[in-house]
Enzyme design. Structure first.
Site, short mmCIF file in Angstrom:
data_model
loop_
_atom_site.label_atom_id
_atom_site.label_comp_id
_atom_site.label_asym_id
_atom_site.label_seq_id
_atom_site.Cartn_x
_atom_site.Cartn_y
_atom_site.Cartn_z
N ARG A 124 1.36 -7.89 -4.01
CA ARG A 124 0.42 -7.36 -5.00
C ARG A 124 -0.02 -5.96 -4.58
O ARG A 124 -0.14 -5.68 -3.39
CB ARG A 124 -0.86 -8.23 -5.06
CG ARG A 124 -0.66 -9.69 -5.32
CD ARG A 124 -2.00 -10.42 -5.38
NE ARG A 124 -2.86 -10.11 -4.22
CZ ARG A 124 -2.76 -10.73 -3.04
NH1 ARG A 124 -1.82 -11.64 -2.83
NH2 ARG A 124 -3.59 -10.42 -2.05
N CYS A 162 -3.06 4.81 2.70
CA CYS A 162 -4.15 3.86 2.43
C CYS A 162 -5.16 3.83 3.58
O CYS A 162 -4.80 3.78 4.75
CB CYS A 162 -3.59 2.45 2.22
SG CYS A 162 -4.89 1.26 1.86
N CYS A 172 -2.41 -3.05 -3.57
CA CYS A 172 -3.70 -2.98 -2.89
C CYS A 172 -4.73 -2.41 -3.84
O CYS A 172 -4.46 -1.45 -4.57
CB CYS A 172 -3.51 -2.10 -1.65
SG CYS A 172 -5.03 -1.49 -0.92
N CYS A 223 0.83 -1.20 0.00
CA CYS A 223 0.00 0.00 0.00
C CYS A 223 0.86 1.25 0.00
O CYS A 223 2.05 1.20 0.27
CB CYS A 223 -0.87 0.05 1.27
SG CYS A 223 -2.12 -1.22 1.35
N ARG A 265 -7.75 -1.10 6.74
CA ARG A 265 -7.40 -1.39 8.12
C ARG A 265 -5.90 -1.53 8.30
O ARG A 265 -5.22 -2.10 7.46
CB ARG A 265 -8.07 -2.71 8.54
CG ARG A 265 -8.29 -2.84 10.03
CD ARG A 265 -9.28 -3.97 10.29
NE ARG A 265 -8.62 -5.27 10.14
CZ ARG A 265 -8.02 -5.90 11.16
NH1 ARG A 265 -8.03 -5.37 12.36
NH2 ARG A 265 -7.43 -7.06 10.98
N CYS A 268 -5.96 1.44 -2.42
CA CYS A 268 -5.19 2.68 -2.54
C CYS A 268 -4.41 2.78 -3.85
O CYS A 268 -3.79 3.82 -4.12
CB CYS A 268 -4.25 2.85 -1.34
SG CYS A 268 -2.94 1.61 -1.27
ZN LIG Z 1 -3.90 0.05 0.30
#
Ligand SMILES: [Zn+2]
Length: 359
Positions: free
Chosen positions: A66, A41, A68, A37, A44, A71
């Protein structure tokens, strides 16, 4: 704390704060989810122990993570408003010492000055002006560790002259710039000790010069004193590469103590409060073999009422001999005190007097 731990700590704080101004500067990956992220972001927040930081989105992907979906960290440095404002933040940081007209900053963010001001505050949490001040303060902290003098640091950090500015810095640093420098914040000090005709001496030096020269009974006690003088510094034993320099210093010190070298002429890195520095500077102008009273020193620096403070500045001198506080005595001719023992003070004064007469 080493530098990367420190940086990780700052990055983690940015993640916890969802600090959009950090977008595009680093990315964080979450081991437990396999996702990476950008700092802002909104999803959580992960546990600290699952987080790793990356300098680029590519680096995170190379690590098997990978992007996110929420975001879209690959577009972190894209052209959204937050990204543009983050770019303005970076501009402010790298130009903290310069004038930064609001209109120009707004133009960089492609916003009207009014709108820019509001959006900047909403995203960064500070006004552009406050952000610039914070950056200057950060620069100042860095420069205080490195600069030759406090005033160099203040100018280097983009502060103009004037006591108002100086006082303002005081309250933000929590101490005066000179005091901040005096503690040796972050400064590397290398030390070594050697024998002189007046006993064991330890010399501590920064890359600018000698910041510590004291007599003592043993090395461990001297090292304790060094640490107490510079609680925020990083002391380490003098590396072999500096041995030749140290030997030369010790040779000159020996000659000086034998009366063959009135002027030591060694590089100094004095660190103290503005008042201490003033006193110490004056002490260095007292000629070899001469004496002054505390009252005379106070008058000479234009602070005739500050006799006791002068005595204190002499008593807290960190660099024996190079800052010749032994040349200051009481007005009635008595020796008063000496940080390294009255016997040493007596010997120093008598030898200087004898050798001065012989010259
Ligand atoms: Zn994210």
């Amino acid at each position: 704390m080493n530098q990367s731990t420190n940086q990780d700590e700052q990055r983690w704080q940015a993640v916890q704060a969802r600090d959009a101004t950090q977008d595009g500067r680093f990315w964080y990956g979450v081991r437990s989810t396999g996702v990476y992220c950008k700092p802002s972001c909104a999803s959580r927040q992960p546990l600290r122990r699952n987080v790793r930081f990356y300098d680029s989105a590519e680096a995170a992907e190379r690590d098997g993570l990978r992007p996110c979906k929420r975001c879209k960290p690959r577009d972190a440095a894209g052209d959204g408003e937050a990204a543009r404002i983050a770019a303005v933040c970076r501009h402010i940081e790298t130009h903290a010492g310069e004038k930064l007209p609001l209109a120009e900053l707004a133009r960089r963010a492609a916003l009207s000055p009014f709108h820019f001001q509001r959006r900047f505050k909403a995203i960064v949490g500070l006004s552009p002006k406050e952000y610039a001040q914070a950056c200057r303060l950060k620069t100042l902290r860095r420069e205080l560790r490195a600069a030759a003098s406090v005033s160099d640091a203040i100018y280097g950090a983009g502060y103009g002259s004037g006591s108002r500015v100086y006082e303002n810095i005081d309250s933000r640093l929590g101490m005066t710039p000179a005091e901040y420098r005096a503690g040796g914040e972050g400064v590397a000090i290398s030390y070594a000790s050697g024998r002189t005709p007046l006993g064991l001496v330890m010399i501590g030096a920064t890359d600018r010069g000698i910041c510590f020269l004291q007599f003592g009974d043993d090395e461990a006690a001297l090292l304790d004193t060094l640490r107490a003088e510079y609680p925020a510094a990083r002391p380490s034993a003098m590396p072999p590469a500096q041995q030749a320099t140290f030997d030369e210093w010790m040779r000159r010190l020996g000659e000086h103590l034998e009366g063959r070298r009135p002027n030591l002429d060694l590089p100094l890195d004095t660190r103290g409060t503005a008042f201490q520095l003033e006193v110490w500077k004056y002490l260095q102008t007292i000629p070899y073999g001469e004496l002054r009273s505390y009252t005379e020193v106070a008058a000479a620096i234009g602070r005739p009422a500050a006799v006791r403070a002068v005595a204190r500045a002499c008593a807290t001198n960190t660099i024996a001999l190079l800052i010749p506080c032994h040349r200051v005595i009481r007005g009635d001719g008595s020796l008063s005190g000496y940080r390294w023992g009255l016997a040493r003070k007596r010997v120093l004064i008598d030898r200087e007097r004898a050798h001065r007469g012989a010259q």
